[in-house]
Design a protein around this motif. Structure first.
Motif, PDB file in Angstrom:
ATOM      1  N   LYS A 149       0.831  -1.211   0.000  1.00 52.29           N
ATOM      2  CA  LYS A 149       0.000   0.000   0.000  1.00 52.29           C
ATOM      3  C   LYS A 149       0.865   1.261   0.000  1.00 52.29           C
ATOM      4  O   LYS A 149       0.618   2.202  -0.770  1.00 52.29           O
ATOM      5  N   LYS A 150       1.885   1.276   0.828  1.00 59.69           N
ATOM      6  CA  LYS A 150       2.745   2.459   0.910  1.00 59.69           C
ATOM      7  C   LYS A 150       3.515   2.655  -0.392  1.00 59.69           C
ATOM      8  O   LYS A 150       3.647   3.784  -0.893  1.00 59.69           O
ATOM      9  N   ARG A 151       4.024   1.555  -0.954  1.00 59.41           N
ATOM     10  CA  ARG A 151       4.769   1.658  -2.218  1.00 59.41           C
ATOM     11  C   ARG A 151       3.866   2.172  -3.333  1.00 59.41           C
ATOM     12  O   ARG A 151       4.273   2.988  -4.158  1.00 59.41           O
ATOM     13  N   ALA A 152       2.632   1.687  -3.352  1.00 56.63           N
ATOM     14  CA  ALA A 152       1.685   2.137  -4.378  1.00 56.63           C
ATOM     15  C   ALA A 152       1.417   3.631  -4.248  1.00 56.63           C
ATOM     16  O   ALA A 152       1.359   4.354  -5.254  1.00 56.63           O
ATOM     17  N   ILE A 200      -3.300   9.470  -6.264  1.00 57.04           N
ATOM     18  CA  ILE A 200      -3.997  10.382  -5.359  1.00 57.04           C
ATOM     19  C   ILE A 200      -4.689   9.669  -4.207  1.00 57.04           C
ATOM     20  O   ILE A 200      -5.028  10.289  -3.205  1.00 57.04           O
ATOM     21  N   ASP A 201      -4.880   8.359  -4.338  1.00 57.75           N
ATOM     22  CA  ASP A 201      -5.508   7.625  -3.237  1.00 57.75           C
ATOM     23  C   ASP A 201      -5.245   6.132  -3.409  1.00 57.75           C
ATOM     24  O   ASP A 201      -5.281   5.611  -4.523  1.00 57.75           O
ATOM     25  N   VAL A 202      -4.970   5.486  -2.279  1.00 62.42           N
ATOM     26  CA  VAL A 202      -4.857   4.027  -2.234  1.00 62.42           C
ATOM     27  C   VAL A 202      -5.701   3.563  -1.062  1.00 62.42           C
ATOM     28  O   VAL A 202      -5.538   4.045   0.065  1.00 62.42           O
ATOM     29  N   TYR A 203      -6.604   2.651  -1.323  1.00 62.07           N
ATOM     30  CA  TYR A 203      -7.514   2.180  -0.270  1.00 62.07           C
ATOM     31  C   TYR A 203      -7.530   0.660  -0.251  1.00 62.07           C
ATOM     32  O   TYR A 203      -7.683   0.014  -1.297  1.00 62.07           O
ATOM     33  N   VAL A 204      -7.368   0.091   0.929  1.00 64.74           N
ATOM     34  CA  VAL A 204      -7.465  -1.352   1.136  1.00 64.74           C
ATOM     35  C   VAL A 204      -8.571  -1.593   2.148  1.00 64.74           C
ATOM     36  O   VAL A 204      -8.525  -1.056   3.261  1.00 64.74           O
ATOM     37  N   LYS A 205      -9.575  -2.361   1.761  1.00 64.18           N
ATOM     38  CA  LYS A 205     -10.769  -2.512   2.593  1.00 64.18           C
ATOM     39  C   LYS A 205     -10.664  -3.572   3.686  1.00 64.18           C
ATOM     40  O   LYS A 205     -10.975  -3.282   4.845  1.00 64.18           O
ATOM     41  N   PRO A 206     -10.262  -4.822   3.390  1.00 63.41           N
ATOM     42  CA  PRO A 206     -10.372  -5.866   4.404  1.00 63.41           C
ATOM     43  C   PRO A 206      -9.297  -5.793   5.483  1.00 63.41           C
ATOM     44  O   PRO A 206      -8.187  -5.293   5.253  1.00 63.41           O
ATOM     45  N   ARG A 214     -14.660  -6.348  -4.240  1.00 54.92           N
ATOM     46  CA  ARG A 214     -13.446  -5.665  -4.696  1.00 54.92           C
ATOM     47  C   ARG A 214     -12.754  -5.162  -3.426  1.00 54.92           C
ATOM     48  O   ARG A 214     -13.355  -4.468  -2.618  1.00 54.92           O
ATOM     49  N   TYR A 215     -11.485  -5.518  -3.234  1.00 54.77           N
ATOM     50  CA  TYR A 215     -10.870  -5.365  -1.912  1.00 54.77           C
ATOM     51  C   TYR A 215      -9.881  -4.208  -1.794  1.00 54.77           C
ATOM     52  O   TYR A 215      -9.405  -3.924  -0.702  1.00 54.77           O
ATOM     53  N   ALA A 216      -9.593  -3.543  -2.892  1.00 52.94           N
ATOM     54  CA  ALA A 216      -8.693  -2.385  -2.823  1.00 52.94           C
ATOM     55  C   ALA A 216      -8.830  -1.599  -4.116  1.00 52.94           C
ATOM     56  O   ALA A 216      -9.331  -2.109  -5.121  1.00 52.94           O
ATOM     57  N   TYR A 217      -8.398  -0.346  -4.065  1.00 51.45           N
ATOM     58  CA  TYR A 217      -8.330   0.423  -5.305  1.00 51.45           C
ATOM     59  C   TYR A 217      -7.184   1.419  -5.243  1.00 51.45           C
ATOM     60  O   TYR A 217      -6.713   1.804  -4.173  1.00 51.45           O
ATOM     61  N   VAL A 218      -6.748   1.804  -6.441  1.00 53.67           N
ATOM     62  CA  VAL A 218      -5.752   2.853  -6.610  1.00 53.67           C
ATOM     63  C   VAL A 218      -6.337   3.884  -7.556  1.00 53.67           C
ATOM     64  O   VAL A 218      -6.851   3.536  -8.624  1.00 53.67           O
ATOM     65  N   LEU A 219      -6.293   5.158  -7.169  1.00 54.21           N
ATOM     66  CA  LEU A 219      -6.721   6.247  -8.034  1.00 54.21           C
ATOM     67  C   LEU A 219      -5.501   7.053  -8.445  1.00 54.21           C
ATOM     68  O   LEU A 219      -4.646   7.364  -7.607  1.00 54.21           O
ATOM     69  N   ALA A 220      -5.435   7.398  -9.724  1.00 55.50           N
ATOM     70  CA  ALA A 220      -4.333   8.218 -10.234  1.00 55.50           C
ATOM     71  C   ALA A 220      -4.894   9.304 -11.128  1.00 55.50           C
ATOM     72  O   ALA A 220      -5.917   9.113 -11.797  1.00 55.50           O
TER      73      ALA A 220
END
Length: 407
Positions: free
Chosen positions: A344-347, A354-360, A375-381
């Protein structure tokens, strides 16, 4: 004490954004919830000033009794809102009855049930071929014989959302199995629809005093796994001028047919041989990261402006800037107990993310997706070109790894 009452919320996404936005606007935030887990996790909802549990959030009389108690406590109810199914029309109805708004509840009611909506729109050119199987007036055998020559088909539960209870069937046997499965969930009806090929788009709409505002058009990439799961979003979508103009005309025609004067909705719509065909419509803005995607792309906080509409105010939908935003969602390929998530941090360190989210959380049971909730995570750019935004998001998403203990 000026108060906004929310009926239902998810742990994250648009509905949670709404709670936080209302608190930022200075309102006392009350959440009616039917999720006992939220009561147990009460300290995590710091933006909610009062949380009240209901076993059945659709019991209007119980809600009215609780609202009366809130008013006796000195809370001035300014709005009653829901951003999640199946409480949108209920919240709007309560809001209208308390003379807080003038929302188009008849239209919202139609949108909440896919069968009601399809039958209302049966003669509209954006409506694909469909049929409603009702076992009390038809037989399973007759239904299968009537439709097997039209395979492949989509079958749905009338109240499905987030791609739950929506499947593609391409053989008679699968059609039979699918109908039986959905009848076990809803013994009254199953919706059967034509399968349409073509690129799919999500259209966010706000209607104020009869004026239709298309706030955003988002291109979707659908991964056909066990279900139709949207894994990629590009905003704003890239359309030819003639395609966009026809889209505007189609959306305005649909909302007019439904009688939407004041309300929020989003449409999922496909471009099929140059014509727009409506996949589905929902009486609320889309969930997940959609508010963040639109805000980062054009500077409009659609959650905030939807709240304004529900409060009887004039929404401000003027964009402040323009850039492309790409959202990449992650799923897993096997079922297991989550041991850890890395990357997550590397992403988040990739330029343009602009955002990295991990749900579980650790210990959660993860499964291959059967709905959008899987869907368990997303990356926004974000970037100045769609190609660059996509490249950044996809490369950053590769950093995230789920480690599962097989079950």
């Amino acid at each position: 004490m000026q108060t906004i009452l929310f009926i239902g919320s998810n742990k994250s996404g648009t509905s949670r954004d709404a709670l936080k936005t209302a608190e930022e606007l200075g309102y006392f935030v009350v959440l009616f919830t039917d999720r006992e887990k939220f009561i147990q996790q009460r300290e995590e909802f710091c933006e909610v000033h009062q949380m009240i549990y209901f076993e059945n959030l659709l019991d209007k009389e119980l809600l009215l009794n609780e609202i009366e108690k809130l008013q006796l406590q000195g809370k001035e109810i300014k709005g009653c809102i829901s951003f999640i199914d199946p409480f949108v029309n209920l919240a709007a109805t309560l809001s209208n009855e308390m003379e807080l708004s003038n929302l188009s509840t008849d239209a919202l009611y139609l949108m909440e049930d896919k069968t009601r909506f399809r039958e209302m729109m049966i003669d509209h050119p954006a409506t694909p071929m469909f049929d409603v199987f009702r076992p009390h007036i038809d037989t399973l055998h007759n239904c299968i014989e009537r439709h097997h020559s039209s395979l492949p088909l989509i079958i749905k539960s009338p109240v499905s959302n987030g791609s739950k209870d929506v499947i593609l069937v391409d053989t008679k046997e699968k059609l039979k199995q699918g109908l039986n499965k959905f009848l076990s969930l809803n013994p009254y009806s199953v919706l059967i629809e034509e399968y349409l090929e073509g690129p799919q788009y999500l259209v966010e709409v706000l209607v104020h005093d009869g004026e239709v505002h298309i706030v955003g058009v988002v291109e979707q990439k659908i991964t056909k796994m066990n279900r139709f799961i949207v894994t990629d979003y590009l905003f704003p979508a890239i359309l030819k001028e003639i395609e966009y103009q026809k889209l505007v005309e189609t959306v305005e025609s649909i909302t007019s047919t439904l009688g939407v004067i004041n309300g929020s909705c989003h449409l999922e719509i496909r471009l099929v041989d140059g014509d727009w065909k409506l996949i589905e419509i929902n009486p609320r803005m889309s969930g997940g990261a959609m508010n963040r995607i639109i805000h980062e792309g054009i500077g409009v906080n659609l959650v905030k402006e939807t709240i304004s509409l529900y409060l009887g105010e004039v929404p401000n939908l003027q964009g402040q800037h323009h850039r492309y935003v790409y959202g990449k969602y992650l799923t897993v390929n096997s079922r297991g107990k989550l041991l850890k998530v890395t990357g997550k941090k590397r992403a988040s360190m990739h330029e343009g993310v602009i955002d990295v989210y991990v749900k579980p959380r650790k210990g959660s049971i993860l499964s291959p997706p059967l709905s959008m909730g899987d869907r368990y995570a997303y990356v926004l750019a974000a970037a100045e070109t769609p190609q660059k935004a996509k490249e950044i998001a996809i490369n950053a998403a590769k950093e995230i790894k789920f480690f599962l203990e097989p079950l």
